[in-house]
Scaffold this motif. Structure first.
Motif, mmCIF file in Angstrom:
data_model
loop_
_atom_site.group_PDB
_atom_site.id
_atom_site.type_symbol
_atom_site.label_atom_id
_atom_site.label_comp_id
_atom_site.label_asym_id
_atom_site.label_seq_id
_atom_site.Cartn_x
_atom_site.Cartn_y
_atom_site.Cartn_z
ATOM 1 N N VAL A 111 0.783 -1.097 0.011
ATOM 2 C CA VAL A 111 0.041 0.039 0.082
ATOM 3 C C VAL A 111 0.980 1.459 0.004
ATOM 4 C CG1 VAL A 111 -1.754 1.370 1.317
ATOM 5 C CG2 VAL A 111 -2.160 -1.092 1.019
ATOM 6 N N HIS A 112 1.979 1.211 0.665
ATOM 7 C CA HIS A 112 3.083 2.178 0.513
ATOM 8 C C HIS A 112 4.337 1.548 -0.434
ATOM 9 C CE1 HIS A 112 1.582 4.000 4.298
ATOM 10 N NE2 HIS A 112 1.084 4.690 3.328
ATOM 11 N N GLY A 113 4.797 2.154 -1.240
ATOM 12 C CA GLY A 113 5.661 1.683 -2.540
ATOM 13 C C GLY A 113 6.944 1.358 -2.182
ATOM 14 N N ASP A 114 7.334 1.714 -0.755
ATOM 15 C CA ASP A 114 9.062 1.729 -0.360
ATOM 16 C C ASP A 114 9.141 0.592 0.735
ATOM 17 O OD1 ASP A 114 7.585 3.029 1.772
ATOM 18 O OD2 ASP A 114 9.169 4.791 1.778
ATOM 19 N N GLU A 115 8.176 -0.241 1.020
ATOM 20 C CA GLU A 115 8.020 -1.311 2.114
ATOM 21 C C GLU A 115 8.291 -2.545 1.579
ATOM 22 O OE1 GLU A 115 4.619 -0.170 4.348
ATOM 23 O OE2 GLU A 115 5.145 2.042 4.440
ATOM 24 N N MET A 116 9.355 -3.046 1.214
ATOM 25 C CA MET A 116 10.064 -4.071 0.655
ATOM 26 C C MET A 116 9.654 -5.393 1.649
ATOM 27 S SD MET A 116 10.532 -3.302 -2.384
ATOM 28 C CE MET A 116 9.379 -1.810 -2.375
ATOM 29 N N SER A 117 10.029 -5.284 2.693
ATOM 30 C CA SER A 117 9.810 -6.421 3.546
ATOM 31 C C SER A 117 8.495 -6.961 3.911
ATOM 32 C CB SER A 117 10.485 -6.078 5.020
ATOM 33 O OG SER A 117 11.945 -6.098 5.056
#
Ligand SMILES: [Zn+2]
Length: 401
Positions: A111-117
């Protein structure tokens, strides 16, 4: 007349109801025959395949997981909102359909594009599932804010007035006819994929770029299933909070689907140790609800989870470089110095202390800061106070998911 019919068919299959289309429908409603109405009802409940196949994956614009073959995993693309160039954003969906009936879980990430884990946690859980041994369904929706993910950033770049950056986790449950592509994308996903196929949901996040978090979960412990699920995670912190309007897990709760948010460490990286904790917790949840078999692993009790009902934000009062004097996930005492800030001469311009006893749950990793930025959160318990009284931060910037 034939043009009107084409308009209506397009409306029925895509339901992108702009005001003009709605007006045409209203004026022409007498002409709608019963067969079309029946087709519309079917289209509203059954899985709708668009006929496209992308990189071997079938594309859907609506899912009814009852239609899927049991005992296997289904890899699909969900057709979301269109880009300015006219092509849609496709969202990756995996449905592990068990051979026996049972709870339908939905795991969301991105839902947020920088949250890979968060994405990797959901991928790993799906990888561990064997649908031939499962009761119920686990649906993973992995890359929800596609354009934000493409550029590894928290917010969705929208071409509204120049480039807007829209936080998709303030848009739920969205609106298929909303004022931004982000809202429409959320509405399509929520109405046609998430809500109809979910009994229980978990929306995975991490810290954000420049703000790292400890392993923790956010949820409203007044909801029995949220309390049950949260307590099955072997993590040391929970923020007991009814969440923020527009947040996906709140939208699920608003339609009667228990949901909460795990926070899987730092943004932008794959934090393997954190991911392992949240995979273990999620598998515990699936075991507890009978979706999969096997013994329950470590839980919140093993991690001695601190349940906070308040998050004390430390806000920068100056510009300059910020140096922390307390450790992430460490206990802090009221009055303790959390950080100092220096100007470009090296002179100390601010010293930041916590007003509460608690745990340092998040802190800024970008070393410089403007005035007004959140530098840190201290999660704390208010002794003797009702669980949520005054605990809710009232600005978007102050919500650390
Ligand atoms: Zn997030």
């Amino acid at each position: 007349m034939s043009q009107t019919k084409i308009d209506r068919r397009d409306f029925l299959t895509s339901s992108i109801a702009v005001a003009g289309t709605s007006a045409i429908l209203a004026s022409d409603s007498q002409a709608a025959d019963s067969q079309e109405k029946a087709e519309a009802r079917s289209a509203e409940t059954g899985t709708a395949y668009t006929g496209e196949t992308i990189q071997g994956k079938k594309v859907i614009s609506r899912l009814n997981a009852d239609d899927l073959e049991p005992g296997r995993k289904h890899f699909l693309y969900f057709r979301g909102v269109q880009m300015p160039g006219g092509q849609p954003w496709y969202v990756s969906v995996v449905v592990a359909k068990g051979v026996r009936p049972g709870k339908r879980f939905t795991l969301t990430s991105g839902v947020h594009g920088d949250e890979m884990s968060s994405i990797h946690t959901v991928q790993t859980v799906i990888d561990r599932l064997d649908p031939t041994q499962m009761s119920g369904t686990v649906m993973a929706v992995l890359d929800i804010a596609r354009p934000a993910l493409e550029s590894m950033q928290r917010r969705w770049p929208n071409s509204g007035r120049g480039v807007d950056l829209i936080d998709m986790n303030r848009e739920w449950p969205g609106d298929e006819n909303g004022a931004s592509a982000t809202s429409r994308h959320a509405g399509l996903l929520f109405n046609r994929l998430l809500k109809p196929n979910t009994d229980l949901a978990i929306d995975f996040h991490t810290g954000t770029t420049g703000l790292e978090v400890a392993a923790f979960v956010i949820g409203d412990r007044n909801l029995p299933d949220v309390k049950t699920m949260s307590d099955l995670y072997p993590v040391g912190l929970m923020w007991d909070d009814p969440a923020y309007p527009g947040v996906l897990h709140n939208a699920f709760v608003d339609v009667g689907i228990p949901c909460f948010t795990p926070e899987v460490g730092a943004a932008r990286v794959l934090d393997k140790d954190m991911i392992a904790l949240f995979v273990e917790g999620t598998l515990n949840v699936l075991k507890h609800y009978g979706v999969i078999g096997g013994p329950i692993g470590r839980t919140a009790a093993d991690a001695n989870m601190l349940i906070g009902d308040g998050a004390f934000p430390i806000i920068a009062t100056h510009g300059g470089l910020v140096e922390f004097q307390a450790k992430l996930d460490g206990d802090v005492k009221a009055g303790q110095t959390i950080a100092v800030q220096r100007n470009m001469f090296g002179e100390v311009v601010a010293e930041y202390t916590t007003a509460v006893d608690g745990r340092l749950a998040a802190y800024r990793t970008d070393a410089s800061s403007d005035p007004g930025n959140v530098l840190a959160f201290v999660l704390f318990r208010r002794p003797g106070s009702p669980p949520h009284a005054g605990a809710h931060p009232d600005s978007e910037k102050s919500y650390p998911e």
